[in-house]
Design a protein around this motif. Structure first.
Motif, PDB file in Angstrom:
ATOM      1  N   UNK A   1     116.412   6.614  32.190  1.00  0.00           N
ATOM      2  CA  UNK A   1     115.485   7.152  31.327  1.00  0.00           C
ATOM      3  C   UNK A   1     114.829   5.190  31.620  1.00  0.00           C
ATOM      4  N   UNK A   2     113.867   5.023  31.559  1.00  0.00           N
ATOM      5  CA  UNK A   2     112.877   3.618  31.572  1.00  0.00           C
ATOM      6  C   UNK A   2     112.598   3.277  30.355  1.00  0.00           C
ATOM      7  N   UNK A   3     113.030   2.128  29.687  1.00  0.00           N
ATOM      8  CA  UNK A   3     112.229   1.562  28.774  1.00  0.00           C
ATOM      9  C   UNK A   3     111.223  -0.041  29.127  1.00  0.00           C
ATOM     10  N   UNK A   4     109.822   0.610  28.760  1.00  0.00           N
ATOM     11  CA  UNK A   4     108.830  -0.549  29.080  1.00  0.00           C
ATOM     12  C   UNK A   4     108.654  -1.863  28.338  1.00  0.00           C
ATOM     13  N   UNK A   5     108.278  -2.831  28.808  1.00  0.00           N
ATOM     14  CA  UNK A   5     108.158  -3.343  27.639  1.00  0.00           C
ATOM     15  C   UNK A   5     107.242  -5.129  28.150  1.00  0.00           C
ATOM     16  N   UNK A   6     106.674  -5.672  27.563  1.00  0.00           N
ATOM     17  CA  UNK A   6     106.310  -6.916  27.695  1.00  0.00           C
ATOM     18  C   UNK A   6     107.334  -7.750  27.912  1.00  0.00           C
ATOM     19  N   UNK A   7     106.839  -8.942  28.446  1.00  0.00           N
ATOM     20  CA  UNK A   7     107.629 -10.241  29.643  1.00  0.00           C
ATOM     21  C   UNK A   7     109.266 -10.143  28.154  1.00  0.00           C
ATOM     22  N   UNK A   8     108.646 -10.792  26.588  1.00  0.00           N
ATOM     23  CA  UNK A   8     109.377 -11.042  25.913  1.00  0.00           C
ATOM     24  C   UNK A   8     110.173 -10.291  25.502  1.00  0.00           C
ATOM     25  N   UNK A   9     109.779  -8.829  25.729  1.00  0.00           N
ATOM     26  CA  UNK A   9     110.539  -8.081  25.132  1.00  0.00           C
ATOM     27  C   UNK A   9     111.659  -7.417  26.017  1.00  0.00           C
ATOM     28  N   UNK A  10     111.485  -7.928  27.707  1.00  0.00           N
ATOM     29  CA  UNK A  10     112.203  -7.278  29.259  1.00  0.00           C
ATOM     30  C   UNK A  10     113.395  -8.497  28.134  1.00  0.00           C
ATOM     31  N   UNK A  11     113.100  -9.506  28.340  1.00  0.00           N
ATOM     32  CA  UNK A  11     113.518 -10.700  28.165  1.00  0.00           C
ATOM     33  C   UNK A  11     114.878 -10.042  27.110  1.00  0.00           C
ATOM     34  N   UNK A  12     114.803  -9.452  26.131  1.00  0.00           N
ATOM     35  CA  UNK A  12     114.846  -9.467  25.056  1.00  0.00           C
ATOM     36  C   UNK A  12     116.394  -8.691  24.574  1.00  0.00           C
ATOM     37  N   UNK A  13     116.332  -7.058  26.065  1.00  0.00           N
ATOM     38  CA  UNK A  13     116.030  -6.034  26.065  1.00  0.00           C
ATOM     39  C   UNK A  13     116.918  -6.783  27.335  1.00  0.00           C
ATOM     40  N   UNK A  14     117.357  -7.287  28.511  1.00  0.00           N
ATOM     41  CA  UNK A  14     118.385  -8.086  29.180  1.00  0.00           C
ATOM     42  C   UNK A  14     119.044  -8.509  28.159  1.00  0.00           C
ATOM     43  N   UNK A  15     118.939  -9.777  27.616  1.00  0.00           N
ATOM     44  CA  UNK A  15     119.870  -9.956  26.850  1.00  0.00           C
ATOM     45  C   UNK A  15     120.912  -9.997  26.265  1.00  0.00           C
ATOM     46  N   UNK A  16     120.084  -8.601  25.390  1.00  0.00           N
ATOM     47  CA  UNK A  16     120.652  -8.169  23.966  1.00  0.00           C
ATOM     48  C   UNK A  16     122.384  -7.222  23.895  1.00  0.00           C
ATOM     49  N   UNK A  17     122.685  -6.965  25.066  1.00  0.00           N
ATOM     50  CA  UNK A  17     124.022  -6.997  25.154  1.00  0.00           C
ATOM     51  C   UNK A  17     124.274  -5.136  25.668  1.00  0.00           C
ATOM     52  N   UNK A  18     122.653  -3.969  25.528  1.00  0.00           N
ATOM     53  CA  UNK A  18     123.418  -3.400  25.994  1.00  0.00           C
ATOM     54  C   UNK A  18     123.096  -2.684  27.105  1.00  0.00           C
ATOM     55  N   UNK A  19     123.870  -1.813  27.917  1.00  0.00           N
ATOM     56  CA  UNK A  19     123.586  -2.249  29.469  1.00  0.00           C
ATOM     57  C   UNK A  19     122.611  -1.290  30.300  1.00  0.00           C
ATOM     58  N   UNK A  20     122.169  -1.938  31.046  1.00  0.00           N
ATOM     59  CA  UNK A  20     121.043  -1.108  31.975  1.00  0.00           C
ATOM     60  C   UNK A  20     121.611  -1.670  33.617  1.00  0.00           C
ATOM     61  N   UNK A  21     121.221  -0.301  34.292  1.00  0.00           N
ATOM     62  CA  UNK A  21     121.541  -0.939  35.545  1.00  0.00           C
ATOM     63  C   UNK A  21     120.464  -0.915  36.606  1.00  0.00           C
ATOM     64  N   UNK A  22     119.004  -1.322  36.277  1.00  0.00           N
ATOM     65  CA  UNK A  22     118.116  -2.206  37.265  1.00  0.00           C
ATOM     66  C   UNK A  22     116.900  -2.318  36.397  1.00  0.00           C
ATOM     67  N   UNK A  23     116.183  -3.614  36.925  1.00  0.00           N
ATOM     68  CA  UNK A  23     114.454  -3.761  35.635  1.00  0.00           C
ATOM     69  C   UNK A  23     114.244  -4.094  37.205  1.00  0.00           C
ATOM     70  N   UNK A  24     112.743  -3.179  36.854  1.00  0.00           N
ATOM     71  CA  UNK A  24     111.437  -3.752  37.836  1.00  0.00           C
ATOM     72  C   UNK A  24     110.598  -3.956  36.956  1.00  0.00           C
ATOM     73  N   UNK A  25     110.518  -5.820  36.664  1.00  0.00           N
ATOM     74  CA  UNK A  25     110.193  -6.658  36.007  1.00  0.00           C
ATOM     75  C   UNK A  25     109.377  -7.510  36.337  1.00  0.00           C
ATOM     76  N   UNK A  26     108.178  -7.771  35.902  1.00  0.00           N
ATOM     77  CA  UNK A  26     107.644  -9.088  36.177  1.00  0.00           C
ATOM     78  C   UNK A  26     108.281 -10.251  36.649  1.00  0.00           C
ATOM     79  N   UNK A  27     107.911 -10.797  37.787  1.00  0.00           N
ATOM     80  CA  UNK A  27     108.909 -11.968  37.923  1.00  0.00           C
ATOM     81  C   UNK A  27     109.240 -13.104  37.011  1.00  0.00           C
ATOM     82  N   UNK A  28     108.153 -13.282  36.392  1.00  0.00           N
ATOM     83  CA  UNK A  28     108.588 -14.074  35.657  1.00  0.00           C
ATOM     84  C   UNK A  28     109.552 -13.646  34.364  1.00  0.00           C
ATOM     85  N   UNK A  29     110.057 -12.316  33.622  1.00  0.00           N
ATOM     86  CA  UNK A  29     111.101 -12.370  33.336  1.00  0.00           C
ATOM     87  C   UNK A  29     112.769 -12.966  34.172  1.00  0.00           C
TER      88      UNK A  29
END
Length: 245
Positions: free
Chosen positions: A49-77
């Protein structure tokens, strides 16, 4: 091809249950990620299950508290301190990189962008430009505008888009005369890629894999990272307009 023994190796002879892997990923790598995820799913039986987003969106997803297993993100995240704290410490794995490009509607005249001055004149001459300012690629685009001394002039030309497919759509429909985003995304039906930004106006956006701080499916996440860095995956990434690693 994904080898089942990559993740069976730690438990020989055991029928490992298939799992659901939660992944955060940058929109700029969506094309090859979807293909590679489908290959991994077919062979392993796992569901990605992949959630795609922009850098600000990915930062929000990562810090939002919802569980995830892996990130494949821009290094800026991972340069954001709060987001980095949600990923496992230690080294990360580079998956792919790509630089900015310019595209026009299919069949339209391609402007000269071979030099910084030529790109400047092409941008000033365009009636409208589609891009994603709120992204790692968008940050580079805005920096290039500033370097060229046209940041103010581009404010009235820029048509901000929420996601990569919308950049393609805006240019293909004629809403925007030019599209600026990662080159691989601009290789799409309805568009003609004019070419990459001339050096030194752009740097590659690096997509990096990192496990979550507390992944629920760590073994499978590591297996997927191994798959993403395999020679077969590298060949597909290269064929989709990105540089592996």
């Amino acid at each position: 091809m994904v080898r089942r023994d990559v993740w069976f190796a730690s438990t020989p002879g055991v029928n490992v249950q298939t799992v659901e892997l939660q992944i955060l990923a940058g929109g700029g790598i969506a094309g090859p990620m979807r293909e590679l995820a489908a290959q991994f799913e077919r062979v392993t039986g796992h569901r990605l299950v992949i959630r795609f987003g922009t850098t600000p969106e990915l930062i929000k997803l990562a810090t939002g508290g919802d569980p995830f297993d892996l990130g494949v993100t821009p290094a800026e995240v991972l340069k954001d301190a709060d987001a980095r704290a949600r990923f496992a410490p230690g080294p990360t794995t580079n998956i792919a990189r790509v630089g900015l490009g310019v595209a026009v509607r299919a069949g339209a005249r391609k402007p000269d962008i071979g030099t910084a001055e030529a790109l400047k004149q092409a941008l000033l001459g365009a009636k409208s430009v589609a891009g994603i300012p709120a992204s790692a690629a968008g940050a580079q685009m805005l920096k290039a505008f500033d370097t060229l001394g046209i940041a103010e002039a581009m404010q009235t030309k820029l048509l901000p888009q929420p996601a990569p497919p919308k950049v393609v759509e805006a240019v293909a429909s004629g809403e925007a005369e030019l599209g600026i985003f990662l080159s691989n995304v601009l290789i799409a039906p309805g568009l003609d890629l004019v070419g990459p930004f001339p050096a030194p106006l752009t740097q590659d956006v690096q997509f990096t894999a990192a496990l979550a701080l507390e992944p629920r499916q760590a073994a499978v996440a590591k297996a997927f990272v191994d798959f993403l860095t395999s020679p077969e995956s590298a060949a597909l990434i290269r064929a989709r307009g990105m540089v592996p690693g």
